[in-house]
Design a protein around this motif. Sequence first.
Motif, mmCIF file in Angstrom:
data_model
loop_
_atom_site.group_PDB
_atom_site.id
_atom_site.type_symbol
_atom_site.label_atom_id
_atom_site.label_comp_id
_atom_site.label_asym_id
_atom_site.label_seq_id
_atom_site.Cartn_x
_atom_site.Cartn_y
_atom_site.Cartn_z
ATOM 1 N N UNK A 95 0.826 -1.211 0.000
ATOM 2 C CA UNK A 95 0.000 0.000 0.000
ATOM 3 C C UNK A 95 0.858 1.259 0.000
ATOM 4 N N UNK A 96 2.051 1.202 0.583
ATOM 5 C CA UNK A 96 2.948 2.368 0.521
ATOM 6 C C UNK A 96 3.432 2.607 -0.901
ATOM 7 N N UNK A 97 3.689 1.518 -1.629
ATOM 8 C CA UNK A 97 4.069 1.641 -3.035
ATOM 9 C C UNK A 97 2.900 2.212 -3.837
ATOM 10 N N UNK A 98 1.698 1.706 -3.562
ATOM 11 C CA UNK A 98 0.507 2.204 -4.261
ATOM 12 C C UNK A 98 0.295 3.687 -3.995
ATOM 13 N N UNK A 99 0.526 4.118 -2.743
ATOM 14 C CA UNK A 99 0.360 5.528 -2.394
ATOM 15 C C UNK A 99 1.358 6.399 -3.157
ATOM 16 N N UNK A 100 2.598 5.913 -3.257
ATOM 17 C CA UNK A 100 3.625 6.664 -3.993
ATOM 18 C C UNK A 100 3.263 6.796 -5.464
ATOM 19 N N UNK A 101 2.546 5.819 -5.983
ATOM 20 C CA UNK A 101 2.135 5.838 -7.385
ATOM 21 C C UNK A 101 0.782 6.503 -7.585
ATOM 22 N N UNK A 102 0.183 6.975 -6.499
ATOM 23 C CA UNK A 102 -1.102 7.686 -6.544
ATOM 24 C C UNK A 102 -2.201 6.798 -7.124
ATOM 25 N N UNK A 109 -6.232 -1.980 -2.518
ATOM 26 C CA UNK A 109 -6.255 -2.828 -1.327
ATOM 27 C C UNK A 109 -6.797 -4.206 -1.671
ATOM 28 N N UNK A 110 -7.793 -4.264 -2.538
ATOM 29 C CA UNK A 110 -8.317 -5.562 -2.990
ATOM 30 C C UNK A 110 -7.258 -6.306 -3.791
ATOM 31 N N UNK A 111 -6.602 -5.577 -4.686
ATOM 32 C CA UNK A 111 -5.580 -6.189 -5.522
ATOM 33 C C UNK A 111 -4.422 -6.702 -4.662
ATOM 34 N N UNK A 112 -4.021 -5.934 -3.657
ATOM 35 C CA UNK A 112 -2.914 -6.340 -2.784
ATOM 36 C C UNK A 112 -3.243 -7.632 -2.046
ATOM 37 N N UNK A 113 -4.453 -7.734 -1.543
ATOM 38 C CA UNK A 113 -4.864 -8.974 -0.865
ATOM 39 C C UNK A 113 -4.832 -10.159 -1.827
ATOM 40 N N UNK A 114 -5.300 -9.936 -3.055
ATOM 41 C CA UNK A 114 -5.298 -11.007 -4.059
ATOM 42 C C UNK A 114 -3.881 -11.457 -4.392
ATOM 43 N N UNK A 115 -2.959 -10.503 -4.526
ATOM 44 C CA UNK A 115 -1.581 -10.837 -4.854
ATOM 45 C C UNK A 115 -0.909 -11.609 -3.720
ATOM 46 N N UNK A 145 5.402 -4.880 -8.507
ATOM 47 C CA UNK A 145 5.463 -4.481 -9.916
ATOM 48 C C UNK A 145 4.090 -4.529 -10.578
ATOM 49 N N UNK A 146 3.160 -5.301 -9.996
ATOM 50 C CA UNK A 146 1.847 -5.487 -10.611
ATOM 51 C C UNK A 146 0.806 -4.472 -10.159
ATOM 52 N N UNK A 147 1.133 -3.675 -9.144
ATOM 53 C CA UNK A 147 0.170 -2.693 -8.660
ATOM 54 C C UNK A 147 -0.126 -1.665 -9.753
ATOM 55 N N UNK A 148 -1.404 -1.411 -9.966
ATOM 56 C CA UNK A 148 -1.812 -0.499 -11.028
ATOM 57 C C UNK A 148 -1.966 -1.171 -12.372
ATOM 58 N N UNK A 149 -1.732 -2.494 -12.413
ATOM 59 C CA UNK A 149 -1.882 -3.276 -13.645
ATOM 60 C C UNK A 149 -1.125 -2.683 -14.835
ATOM 61 N N UNK A 150 0.201 -2.590 -14.727
ATOM 62 C CA UNK A 150 0.981 -2.089 -15.865
ATOM 63 C C UNK A 150 0.945 -3.089 -17.019
ATOM 64 N N UNK A 151 1.274 -2.617 -18.192
ATOM 65 C CA UNK A 151 1.294 -3.480 -19.369
ATOM 66 C C UNK A 151 2.567 -4.317 -19.435
#
Length: 270
Positions: A95-102, A109-115, A145-151
């Motif tokens: 979640x800290x990485x997600x926050x830095x990436x806005x 949070x759902x994605x993080x739990x799934x990962x 690396x997968x947070x935000x679903x990059x290509x």
Amino acid sequence: MIELKSVSGSLGTGTVKDVSFRLPNGKTYGVFSPCYADAVCLLALMSGARTPTSGTILAGGFDLHREAKQARRGIGYLGADLLPDNELTPLEYLMSVADARELNYDKTIRHAHELLELADLADKKERLIVNLSHGEKRILCLLQTLLGNPEILILTSPLSGLLAKDAQKMRELISYFGDTYTIFLCTPSTRDLKEMCDEILVLQDGTLKTVTSANDEALTTEFSAAPAEASAPPEADTSQSNRTKALLKLLMQKSSDYEVLDTDEKEGEN
């Protein structure tokens, strides 16, 4: 899609010289070089972690350095030495990485739990990272690396320093994510490249010589004795150097599903 136009740069002892290519999405690409530092350098440039001395890198149509924010949204990067903050829990780290990436909190949070569930770390999500093994920490860094679903995922030495169990888990996750994402990775082991990749980019002296199938017998047979994982392969003797040159000549004769831009096209597009 990621595209390089006349890209040159350096990182430590690694160099990249005038590399240009377009590669289609939907595959896992390995980067091989007799000088492993060159492969590491190329991925650092492609991720935006290192700025090229010349040339252009486009990710999703955006210039990686002139339009960095937009371009980097499409790239997830695992650096060779990246480790998470020991004072956080795995969930807090993601979640800290997600926050830095806005990124959107509710979706992330759902994605993080799934990962964490996918990586068998769900039962450790509230433990401090300091209590995780080195392999679990690196797997956690893969997940970020997968947070935000990059290509595109760019993974440098993903198996480095891992015990056999953790290395196998890392391979399985990379293979699984390869069904959804375009992946670029480097590892000194051609055995690992063969197992995890569809295509191999072959560098020599920092220049791109060819892209070949990971099942190309000329590549996998010649270097099958390479160590499973190491920071960099030892310098080859003269006989090995001659074999490498012969191998590269053979590989350059093979066709592959990629495009190297010729001089006229590069000049016309700049």
